[in-house]
Design an enzyme around this catalytic site. Sequence first.
Site, short mmCIF file in Angstrom:
data_model
loop_
_atom_site.label_atom_id
_atom_site.label_comp_id
_atom_site.label_asym_id
_atom_site.label_seq_id
_atom_site.Cartn_x
_atom_site.Cartn_y
_atom_site.Cartn_z
N GLN A 190 19.10 -3.03 35.13
CA GLN A 190 20.04 -3.70 36.04
C GLN A 190 19.64 -3.49 37.49
OE1 GLN A 190 23.57 -1.71 34.74
NE2 GLN A 190 23.29 -2.42 32.64
N HIS A 228 17.77 0.41 24.46
CA HIS A 228 17.12 1.72 24.47
C HIS A 228 15.98 1.76 23.46
CE1 HIS A 228 19.72 4.24 27.10
NE2 HIS A 228 20.56 3.25 26.88
N ASN A 251 23.56 0.85 24.85
CA ASN A 251 24.69 1.55 25.46
C ASN A 251 24.80 1.12 26.92
OD1 ASN A 251 26.72 3.26 26.27
ND2 ASN A 251 25.41 5.06 26.40
N GLY A 290 27.86 3.89 34.83
CA GLY A 290 28.53 3.22 35.93
C GLY A 290 27.96 1.88 36.35
N PHE A 349 27.24 -3.28 31.67
CA PHE A 349 26.92 -4.33 32.63
C PHE A 349 25.69 -5.10 32.15
CE2 PHE A 349 29.43 -1.29 34.90
CZ PHE A 349 30.15 -2.03 35.83
N GLU A 365 13.78 3.94 23.05
CA GLU A 365 13.49 5.30 22.58
C GLU A 365 14.35 5.68 21.38
OE1 GLU A 365 17.25 5.92 24.64
OE2 GLU A 365 15.51 4.67 25.05
N GLY A 422 21.61 5.34 32.83
CA GLY A 422 22.63 6.10 33.55
C GLY A 422 23.98 5.41 33.47
N CYS A 465 18.05 0.14 30.57
CA CYS A 465 19.50 0.20 30.70
C CYS A 465 19.93 0.04 32.17
CB CYS A 465 20.01 1.50 30.08
SG CYS A 465 21.79 1.52 29.80
N LEU A 466 20.50 1.07 32.79
CA LEU A 466 20.86 0.98 34.20
C LEU A 466 19.63 0.66 35.04
CD1 LEU A 466 23.08 1.43 36.41
CD2 LEU A 466 22.27 3.78 36.55
N SER A 485 24.82 8.27 29.95
CA SER A 485 25.36 6.94 30.23
C SER A 485 26.83 6.83 29.87
CB SER A 485 24.56 5.87 29.46
OG SER A 485 23.23 5.81 29.91
#
Length: 371
Positions: A268, A348, A306, A239, A309, A350, A237, A264-265, A47
């Site tokens: 989104q 996260h 982490n 971006g 966005f 984990e 991930g 996370c990503l 990430s």
Amino acid sequence: MRKTAILALEDGSYFVGYSFGAEGETGGELVFNTSMTGYQEILTDPSYKGQIVVMTYTQIGNYGVNDEDIESKSVQVNGFVVKEAFFRYSNWRAKKSLDEYLKENNVVGIYGIDTRALVKKIREKGSMKGVISTVEKDPKKLVQKARELPDISEQNLVEEVSAKDIYYWNQGDYDPRRGFLYRENEKPLVAVIDFGVKFNILRRLVSEGAKVVVVPPENAKEAIEKINPDAIFLSNGPGDPERVISGIRLTREYMEKKPIMGICLGCQIIGLALGGKTYKLKFGHHGGNHPVKDLRTGKIEITAQNHNFAIDPESLPEDVEVTHLNLLDNTVEGIKHKHLPIFAVQYHPENSPGPHDSYYLFKEFVKMAQG
């Protein structure tokens, strides 16, 4: 003799310190991480692709680097910034120093600068582009190079860190006495869409009883049709999530057919697929101590985060509910569909590094996958 290094920012400011890790020049978006430990996991977290990480804790490297605490096959950060770098280390699992590890992975680092002042600047002005150099001594030239760097939202970073081929994963949690525990699970079969997945996410799924197959995001539909998993997991991930068109389309294709979880990503992407919108945070959430409230139970979890966005809660349709909120800035940390077996969290669970407060989410997902 210590070699001079310079960190220059796009706002015109610069910091002079000393080189550690590889020599050379690197650029990226600067973000800061508030974790006191776990620098090896941070360095190898996909990430962070495209970013230079600044550690707020002052002493980094004192327990060295080992063979187990990695979250991907290589270091992912573009650069590393610390206040005090330790070249000597002490830990029974350590194999090498942080300096040696960065050199091996060709990562440029800088230490000996005022990281507190740097972090305050990022906090007040927001994430900004920067360049670390051990070769160029003119700060003005480095500032100009920083300004010319592409914005992270313009880059397809997922393509750089995601898997290229399908593979199965059976490595579970780590035991200090026995090493990694391997399990040959049969059911449920979970397809992990790899946008830059951390190894510990895969380990947690295996440890909860899932059979895990990792699938590249490109052509994922064909792979899923072939292997017919019981559930789909959307990974973390780097971006801008709006650039991950393949993930959004895949989620829309299967959201009424398979249980889906995202982190996370992945969270989104699910938010976008369900009709919501995302936006970029001022300086992101990066660290292992973010308090999050579960709105369903009222419980507070300390979480590892982490991400740059977040999901706009006002954009979500009526059949999607916000389940978790960040208590530091009230941003969305979790969502759930009211009628379909779909949920996601922005943080996260984990850990790695971080607390174990949210392990229960993996258990819930595997149970959902079992039907």
